[in-house]
Design an enzyme around this catalytic site. Structure first.
Site, PDB file in Angstrom:
ATOM      1  N   HIS A   1      -8.139  -4.875  -1.274  1.00 29.54           N
ATOM      2  CA  HIS A   1      -6.908  -4.417  -0.636  1.00 29.54           C
ATOM      3  C   HIS A   1      -6.310  -5.445   0.326  1.00 29.54           C
ATOM      4  CE1 HIS A   1      -4.226  -1.019  -0.091  1.00 29.54           C
ATOM      5  NE2 HIS A   1      -4.318  -1.121   1.211  1.00 29.54           N
TER       6      HIS A   1
ATOM      7  N   SER B   1       0.840  -1.189   0.000  1.00 23.74           N
ATOM      8  CA  SER B   1       0.000   0.000   0.000  1.00 23.74           C
ATOM      9  C   SER B   1       0.883   1.249   0.000  1.00 23.74           C
ATOM     10  CB  SER B   1      -0.960  -0.037   1.194  1.00 23.74           C
ATOM     11  OG  SER B   1      -2.021   0.868   1.024  1.00 23.74           O
TER      12      SER B   1
ATOM     13  N   ASP C   1      -9.849  -3.655  -5.344  1.00 18.69           N
ATOM     14  CA  ASP C   1      -9.229  -2.848  -4.291  1.00 18.69           C
ATOM     15  C   ASP C   1      -9.829  -1.444  -4.284  1.00 18.69           C
ATOM     16  OD1 ASP C   1      -7.544  -1.555  -2.496  1.00 18.69           O
ATOM     17  OD2 ASP C   1      -5.773  -2.632  -3.181  1.00 18.69           O
TER      18      ASP C   1
END
Length: 697
Positions: free
Chosen positions: A669, A549, A634
């Site tokens: 995610h 991320s 995501d």
């Protein structure tokens, strides 16, 4: 195991899109990869959607071909990792409002089973939510939150079936076991029951940006079209949520941006009343509130960079009435508090380590818990009751599995309730953990947590995986991972670089790694890498970098800056197209994070971002071997960022090193749902490094 003859890699079509801002034009040849949610979810994909899906599937097929020789190793690793996890595990029960609550898992099942027992652990078990049953038939299924009414008869739970953190609220009668017909879509996880046991407060999202936006009041049994909006956050830089105080007296609406906190409170006995603002919203003021008896405790950074503790009466909550309880300390970060009838527990951080400070509120005597290791992580866990002398906390280190401990704050005695079992056995004494300090280029000392198996040669030949995050003030604590044993037992050193942008060394550590100082985050990581090489923990031929991320942004930056330092890089769900994302306010997270990265509509911020944005700085040079992972659904880092980055890297780089990407076509995610599926991706990541190291089993 590295293929001598690589198959032909997919080459993405280039369609130059000119993006002009501040009289500066960026050419994005892969802008076409972006799809809307409607396109991704359509039953019949249009031409563009099909082209994107075909490209992602082609990259997955290419990765499978490149990694073909590791298929058996991946399978073995998956079973090795999963084999260390106790299949029929159970959490330590905690007592709340007359019931003992716990979670258990059954062998052969992926999802948790939520249980409780009334009054005594000797009483019969009541399974109030079996997630395995709810998840049947779904590729992805996750529970976001569970909220039990004050009378213990009703459960509100949120579920996500897509992996975009868009939940629906369901309700269950805990006496009969029946699911109630009320169902509320497009919500955030969480919510709060009023004390009438019929009214539930919840948060809905903006359907485009997915930002939490409105708080509603629902009366059980009513059509949701009759629900009443009680709060509307019109500033898109704020996230909002609704919770209940530990005292059960207040419903609390919380609003937060990167630099500002705000709260509105309502007596939970009067759910149709008006919410009252706790204190006027400031321009740069972060704080949290906790209610006890007739007052609120406030952890605040008002005139206190590392936060201090204040209190005020519940009928005079304006900041002008706050009185100091614990003053600000320059070398100690106050992270939070736990309130009990006779004790106050402070969670503090100093020199990149947790500390728990216990104050007897009657005698004012205080002491710290002792932990006895050089590198560790400790923190309070579930403590829902006020009237108890027992503090529940967890403890772990990079060699020691997580323990759940009950601590008697009067007698100062510890009762270890559970040590997480490593199936097959684990001997902490066979491993060594330590703390080192790397000298950064601007003179700052950056802490590094290190673990390796005793006997590993520290002569520069050992492979080393250096992990870091470095954003949002998030701290990557040096805790235990049974998964990591698969690295350590094969001769890897594992290290965490506690770089600026996190909050390991206090609030200033975070301030010095964001906005117009973001470059410090990348420099710190590179300087930690050079330190580990200099001290012979590893060498550039054996050093591996990993982040996810915002940590994937870190990966993208360092490979542009100093690619020769690393043999391999794993970038998970990487945030790499910084300027384009921060210019697009329809994307979740964007507006809330202007105070983290800057707003590129401001030219100074735009120019600064342009210096480090990984996608914009790909250039004709040699890059390390790279594995990129993402998820089609995501909502945090859109899949097109890593996909575009990969395509640009492949088109531009001058080497023949591996460059592969795996897209989870069903998840977002956090990866796959379920207890074990996620370790398939871990096995892929480890196999990637093992292949580069020539480790075959």
């Amino acid at each position: 195991m590295i293929p001598h003859q690589l198959p032909q890699a997919p080459m993405a079509e280039k369609k130059d899109s000119a993006i002009t801002f501040h009289n500066h034009t960026r050419i994005d040849p892969y802008f076409w990869m972006r799809l809307t949610d409607e396109q991704k979810n359509a039953q019949s994909p249009d031409e563009q959607t099909q082209k994107v899906l075909d490209y992602l599937n082609a990259e997955n097929a290419y990765t499978d071909t490149v990694m073909q020789n590791t298929k058996q190793l991946q399978e073995n690793l998956f079973h090795e990792i999963v084999g260390r996890i106790k299949k029929d595990d159970e959490s330590v029960p905690y007592f709340s409002n007359g019931y003992w609550y716990y979670v258990r898992y059954e062998e052969g099942k992926e999802y948790p089973i939520f249980c409780r027992k009334k009054d005594s652990l000797d009483n019969p078990e009541n399974i109030f939510l079996n997630v395995n049953e709810l998840a049947e038939g779904h590729e992805y299924y996750a529970i976001g939150s569970l909220t039990v009414s004050l009378d213990n008869k009703l459960l509100a739970f949120t579920e996500d079936k897509v992996s975009r953190r868009i939940y629906s609220i369901r309700f269950k009668n805990l006496d009969t076991g029946d699911i109630i017909k009320d169902e509320i879509p497009n919500v955030s996880a969480g919510g709060a029951w009023a004390n009438d046991n019929q009214t539930f407060f919840y948060t809905t999202k903006n359907k485009v940006s997915l930002l939490s936006e409105k708080i509603w009041r629902h009366k059980l049994g009513n059509d949701i079209s009759k629900d009443v909006m009680v709060y509307h956050e019109k500033d898109p830089s704020f996230y909002i949520s609704v919770t209940k105080s530990k005292s059960d007296k207040y419903i609390i609406i919380g609003e937060s941006s990167t630099l500002v906190s705000d709260y509105h409170i309502l007596n939970a006995n009067h759910p149709t009343g008006e919410f009252k603002q706790f204190t006027p919203r400031g321009t740069e003021h972060e704080y949290s509130i906790s209610h006890f008896e007739d007052k609120f405790f406030i952890v605040t950074n008002h005139k206190a960079q590392n936060f201090r503790l204040m209190e005020t009466t519940e009928d005079a909550t304006d900041i002008s009435n706050w009185k100091e309880v614990i003053p600000h300390r320059k070398d100690v970060l106050l992270e939070g508090i736990d309130i009990f009838k006779n004790h106050l527990v402070l969670s503090e951080r100093k020199n990149a380590l947790n500390h728990l400070r216990i104050i007897n509120q009657k005698t004012k005597e205080q002491h710290y818990l002792e932990f006895g290791e050089e590198v560790y992580v400790a923190g309070t866990t579930t403590n829902p009751e006020f009237d108890t002398e027992i503090l529940r906390y967890s403890y772990s280190s990079m060699t020691t599995p997580y323990s759940t401990i009950d601590y008697n704050m009067n007698s100062k005695t510890k009762d270890v309730k559970k040590v997480s079992e490593v199936v097959g056995g684990h001997t902490p004494e066979n491993y060594h953990t330590e703390r080192q300090w790397a000298h950064a280029r601007d003179g700052v000392q950056v802490p590094i947590s290190i673990v390796y198996k005793k006997g590993t040669k520290l002569d520069g030949t050992a492979p080393l995986l250096l992990y870091a995050y470095g954003s949002y003030g998030a701290t990557m604590d040096p805790g235990f991972s049974s998964t990591r044993l698969s690295l350590l037992d094969r001769g890897f050193v594992f290290a965490i670089a506690h770089i600026r942008g996190g909050q390991s060394m206090g609030r200033q550590w975070y301030e010095d790694g964001k906005m117009m100082k973001k470059i410090n985050t990348f420099n710190d990581y590179i300087d930690c890498s050079k330190f580990l090489i200099e001290k012979k923990y590893t060498s550039p031929d054996h050093l591996y970098a990993m982040g996810g991320s915002a940590g994937g942004l870190l990966m993208g930056a360092i490979v542009n800056m100093e690619p020769q330092l690393y043999n391999g890089v794993i970038a998970a769900v990487p945030f790499v197209d910084v300027i384009s994302t921060m210019l697009d306010e329809t994307i979740p997270l964007t507006t809330n994070e202007f105070d983290e990265w800057g707003n590129p509509k401001n030219k100074e911020a735009y120019d600064y971002m342009l210096k480090y944005s990984p996608y914009d700085n790909v250039k004709a040079q040699e890059y390390p071997n790279m594995l990129i992972t993402t998820g089609l659904f995501d909502s945090q880092v859109q899949y097109w960022e890593p996909a575009k980055w990969l395509a640009k890297l492949r088109d531009t780089k001058t080497d023949n090193n591996l460059l592969i990407m795996h897209t989870n076509m069903e998840a977002g995610h956090g990866g796959a749902s379920g207890r074990f599926k996620r370790y398939r991706e871990t096995a892929l990541e480890y196999s990637f490094m093992f292949m580069l190291e020539g480790i075959t089993e």
